[in-house]
Design a protein around this motif. Structure first.
Motif, PDB file in Angstrom:
ATOM      1  N   LYS A  84       0.576  -1.064   0.149  1.00 13.29           N
ATOM      2  CA  LYS A  84      -0.094  -0.044   0.028  1.00 13.29           C
ATOM      3  C   LYS A  84       0.905   1.342  -0.021  1.00 13.29           C
ATOM      4  CE  LYS A  84      -4.029  -2.236   1.484  1.00 13.29           C
ATOM      5  NZ  LYS A  84      -3.906  -3.291   0.792  1.00 13.29           N
ATOM      6  N   VAL A  85       1.879   1.157  -0.850  1.00 13.84           N
ATOM      7  CA  VAL A  85       2.638   2.415  -1.051  1.00 13.84           C
ATOM      8  C   VAL A  85       2.124   2.969  -2.508  1.00 13.84           C
ATOM      9  CG1 VAL A  85       4.349   1.915   0.566  1.00 13.84           C
ATOM     10  CG2 VAL A  85       4.712   1.174  -1.741  1.00 13.84           C
ATOM     11  N   ARG A  86       2.735   4.199  -2.649  1.00 17.16           N
ATOM     12  CA  ARG A  86       2.320   4.921  -4.028  1.00 17.16           C
ATOM     13  C   ARG A  86       3.212   4.220  -5.110  1.00 17.16           C
ATOM     14  NH1 ARG A  86       4.425  10.057  -6.649  1.00 17.16           N
ATOM     15  NH2 ARG A  86       6.091   9.984  -4.843  1.00 17.16           N
ATOM     16  N   LEU A  87       4.588   3.933  -4.807  1.00 21.57           N
ATOM     17  CA  LEU A  87       5.542   3.212  -5.685  1.00 21.57           C
ATOM     18  C   LEU A  87       6.052   2.022  -5.277  1.00 21.57           C
ATOM     19  CD1 LEU A  87       7.331   6.561  -6.898  1.00 21.57           C
ATOM     20  CD2 LEU A  87       5.510   5.466  -8.416  1.00 21.57           C
ATOM     21  N   THR A  88       5.771   1.052  -5.909  1.00 21.56           N
ATOM     22  CA  THR A  88       6.341  -0.361  -5.530  1.00 21.56           C
ATOM     23  C   THR A  88       7.678  -0.179  -5.994  1.00 21.56           C
ATOM     24  OG1 THR A  88       4.291  -1.120  -6.339  1.00 21.56           O
ATOM     25  CG2 THR A  88       5.913  -2.766  -6.024  1.00 21.56           C
ATOM     26  N   PRO A  89       8.572  -0.737  -5.005  1.00 22.99           N
ATOM     27  CA  PRO A  89      10.184  -0.718  -5.224  1.00 22.99           C
ATOM     28  C   PRO A  89      10.424  -1.865  -6.264  1.00 22.99           C
ATOM     29  CG  PRO A  89       9.531  -1.572  -3.217  1.00 22.99           C
ATOM     30  CD  PRO A  89       8.378  -1.072  -3.826  1.00 22.99           C
ATOM     31  N   THR A  90      11.328  -1.595  -7.106  1.00 26.65           N
ATOM     32  CA  THR A  90      12.145  -2.738  -7.941  1.00 26.65           C
ATOM     33  C   THR A  90      12.705  -3.760  -6.949  1.00 26.65           C
ATOM     34  OG1 THR A  90      14.164  -1.403  -7.945  1.00 26.65           O
ATOM     35  CG2 THR A  90      12.489  -1.149  -9.718  1.00 26.65           C
ATOM     36  N   ILE A  91      12.798  -4.940  -7.410  1.00 26.16           N
ATOM     37  CA  ILE A  91      13.010  -6.074  -6.833  1.00 26.16           C
ATOM     38  C   ILE A  91      14.442  -6.890  -7.316  1.00 26.16           C
ATOM     39  CG2 ILE A  91      12.278  -8.350  -6.046  1.00 26.16           C
ATOM     40  CD1 ILE A  91       9.768  -7.373  -5.384  1.00 26.16           C
ATOM     41  N   GLU A  92      15.359  -7.207  -6.429  1.00 25.00           N
ATOM     42  CA  GLU A  92      16.564  -7.909  -7.067  1.00 25.00           C
ATOM     43  C   GLU A  92      16.677  -8.750  -6.019  1.00 25.00           C
ATOM     44  OE1 GLU A  92      21.171  -6.718  -7.663  1.00 25.00           O
ATOM     45  OE2 GLU A  92      20.028  -5.446  -6.573  1.00 25.00           O
ATOM     46  N   PHE A  93      16.900 -10.380  -6.856  1.00 23.57           N
ATOM     47  CA  PHE A  93      17.386 -11.320  -5.811  1.00 23.57           C
ATOM     48  C   PHE A  93      18.687 -11.499  -5.892  1.00 23.57           C
ATOM     49  CE2 PHE A  93      12.791 -12.345  -6.816  1.00 23.57           C
ATOM     50  CZ  PHE A  93      12.359 -12.698  -5.331  1.00 23.57           C
ATOM     51  N   ILE A  94      19.345 -11.902  -4.673  1.00 22.40           N
ATOM     52  CA  ILE A  94      20.695 -11.750  -4.367  1.00 22.40           C
ATOM     53  C   ILE A  94      21.138 -13.070  -3.528  1.00 22.40           C
ATOM     54  CG2 ILE A  94      22.923 -10.808  -3.595  1.00 22.40           C
ATOM     55  CD1 ILE A  94      21.630  -8.049  -4.109  1.00 22.40           C
ATOM     56  N   ALA A  95      21.959 -13.951  -4.204  1.00 17.28           N
ATOM     57  CA  ALA A  95      22.168 -15.184  -3.369  1.00 17.28           C
ATOM     58  C   ALA A  95      22.973 -14.934  -2.118  1.00 17.28           C
ATOM     59  CB  ALA A  95      22.784 -16.412  -4.108  1.00 17.28           C
ATOM     60  N   ASP A  96      22.655 -15.245  -1.085  1.00 10.77           N
ATOM     61  CA  ASP A  96      23.412 -14.935   0.101  1.00 10.77           C
ATOM     62  C   ASP A  96      24.193 -15.970   0.224  1.00 10.77           C
ATOM     63  OD1 ASP A  96      24.201 -13.556   2.558  1.00 10.77           O
ATOM     64  OD2 ASP A  96      22.260 -14.019   3.473  1.00 10.77           O
ATOM     65  N   ALA A  97      25.793 -15.231   0.691  1.00  9.93           N
ATOM     66  CA  ALA A  97      26.760 -16.118   0.613  1.00  9.93           C
ATOM     67  C   ALA A  97      27.232 -16.386   2.310  1.00  9.93           C
ATOM     68  CB  ALA A  97      28.031 -15.462   0.508  1.00  9.93           C
ATOM     69  N   LEU A  98      26.080 -16.356   2.990  1.00 11.86           N
ATOM     70  CA  LEU A  98      26.136 -16.887   4.555  1.00 11.86           C
ATOM     71  C   LEU A  98      26.596 -18.047   4.747  1.00 11.86           C
ATOM     72  CD1 LEU A  98      25.491 -15.437   7.243  1.00 11.86           C
ATOM     73  CD2 LEU A  98      23.293 -16.552   7.129  1.00 11.86           C
ATOM     74  N   PRO A  99      26.051 -19.059   4.005  1.00 10.06           N
ATOM     75  CA  PRO A  99      26.563 -20.672   4.314  1.00 10.06           C
ATOM     76  C   PRO A  99      27.924 -20.872   4.120  1.00 10.06           C
ATOM     77  CG  PRO A  99      24.470 -20.835   3.206  1.00 10.06           C
ATOM     78  CD  PRO A  99      24.858 -19.307   3.243  1.00 10.06           C
ATOM     79  N   GLU A 100      28.425 -20.350   2.704  1.00  4.77           N
ATOM     80  CA  GLU A 100      29.779 -20.506   2.441  1.00  4.77           C
ATOM     81  C   GLU A 100      30.713 -19.685   3.365  1.00  4.77           C
ATOM     82  OE1 GLU A 100      27.532 -19.260   0.320  1.00  4.77           O
ATOM     83  OE2 GLU A 100      27.161 -21.054  -0.976  1.00  4.77           O
ATOM     84  N   ASN A 101      30.302 -18.592   3.936  1.00  5.98           N
ATOM     85  CA  ASN A 101      31.168 -17.781   4.778  1.00  5.98           C
ATOM     86  C   ASN A 101      31.283 -18.603   6.045  1.00  5.98           C
ATOM     87  OD1 ASN A 101      31.492 -15.894   3.100  1.00  5.98           O
ATOM     88  ND2 ASN A 101      30.065 -14.283   3.854  1.00  5.98           N
ATOM     89  N   ALA A 102      30.118 -19.020   6.622  1.00  4.71           N
ATOM     90  CA  ALA A 102      30.020 -19.622   7.866  1.00  4.71           C
ATOM     91  C   ALA A 102      30.937 -21.059   7.861  1.00  4.71           C
ATOM     92  CB  ALA A 102      28.756 -20.246   8.237  1.00  4.71           C
ATOM     93  N   SER A 103      30.901 -21.811   6.385  1.00  7.29           N
ATOM     94  CA  SER A 103      31.842 -22.823   6.529  1.00  7.29           C
ATOM     95  C   SER A 103      33.242 -22.448   6.477  1.00  7.29           C
ATOM     96  CB  SER A 103      31.374 -23.735   5.400  1.00  7.29           C
ATOM     97  OG  SER A 103      31.512 -23.144   4.100  1.00  7.29           O
ATOM     98  N   ALA A 104      33.620 -21.485   5.842  1.00  4.76           N
ATOM     99  CA  ALA A 104      34.840 -21.061   5.915  1.00  4.76           C
ATOM    100  C   ALA A 104      35.483 -20.755   7.139  1.00  4.76           C
ATOM    101  CB  ALA A 104      34.860 -20.124   4.756  1.00  4.76           C
ATOM    102  N   ILE A 105      34.802 -19.846   8.035  1.00  6.15           N
ATOM    103  CA  ILE A 105      34.898 -19.510   9.202  1.00  6.15           C
ATOM    104  C   ILE A 105      35.121 -20.737  10.316  1.00  6.15           C
ATOM    105  CG2 ILE A 105      34.170 -18.454  11.558  1.00  6.15           C
ATOM    106  CD1 ILE A 105      32.983 -16.376   9.476  1.00  6.15           C
ATOM    107  N   GLU A 106      34.359 -21.826  10.074  1.00 11.97           N
ATOM    108  CA  GLU A 106      34.262 -23.169  10.753  1.00 11.97           C
ATOM    109  C   GLU A 106      35.816 -23.725  10.517  1.00 11.97           C
ATOM    110  OE1 GLU A 106      30.871 -25.595  10.176  1.00 11.97           O
ATOM    111  OE2 GLU A 106      29.688 -24.286  11.251  1.00 11.97           O
ATOM    112  N   ALA A 107      36.217 -23.808   9.042  1.00 12.57           N
ATOM    113  CA  ALA A 107      37.475 -24.393   9.048  1.00 12.57           C
ATOM    114  C   ALA A 107      38.418 -23.579   9.522  1.00 12.57           C
ATOM    115  CB  ALA A 107      37.314 -24.454   7.264  1.00 12.57           C
TER     116      ALA A 107
END
Length: 146
Positions: A84-107
């Motif tokens: 319910k806003v005047r202008l709908t924002p454009t949408i961009e999907f970005i793959a999050d690198a969270l799992p890769e970063n977490a596994s690198a930190i664990e290593a």
């Protein structure tokens, strides 16, 4: 003028809307097990970056990225309908690198722990290279009582 509180509220609302839309509205068979991790809305409320993770293999991630790219219009339509806003924002999907970063930190943490254990083992059997106390001490003159 930037209203950070409004942008944060809008981001939270978009996160819920996108998750519901992906669960119920998008019927693409390429869409894997997607989790929306974060949404960031620009200061002028015109652009929304949606971060997501996918459970599965690299092939599942690639197929999900294609499915999300093709479903961007549907998701944006639902966001516009529910915000319910005047202008709908454009949408961009970005793959999050969270799992890769977490596994690198664990290593890295695992490697640091292994090095600590190895150092402790070396320390148990180590001897001094020179004198035990290498610091120079003042010469003590003994009194001659003779």
């Amino acid at each position: 003028m930037v209203d950070h509180a409004r942008a944060a509220r809008m981001a939270d609302r978009i996160k819920v809307i996108v998750a519901q839309t992906l669960e119920r509205g998008v019927k693409d068979p390429r869409l894997g097990f997607v989790t929306v991790t974060d949404v960031r809305v620009s200061g002028d409320l015109q652009h929304a970056s949606i971060f997501y993770t996918v459970y599965g293999s690299d092939e599942d991630r690639a197929n999900t990225a294609k499915a999300l790219a093709s479903a961007t219009g549907i998701v944006r339509k639902e966001v516009g309908k529910n915000l319910k806003v005047r202008l709908t924002p454009t949408i961009e999907f970005i793959a999050d690198a969270l799992p890769e970063n977490a596994s690198a930190i664990e290593a890295l943490l695992r490697e640091a722990h292994e090095r600590d254990v190895a150092t402790e083992e070396l320390k148990k059997h180590a001897t001094y290279a020179g004198d035990e106390d290498p610091y120079a001490k003042p010469h003590v003159i003994e009194d001659d009582e003779d």
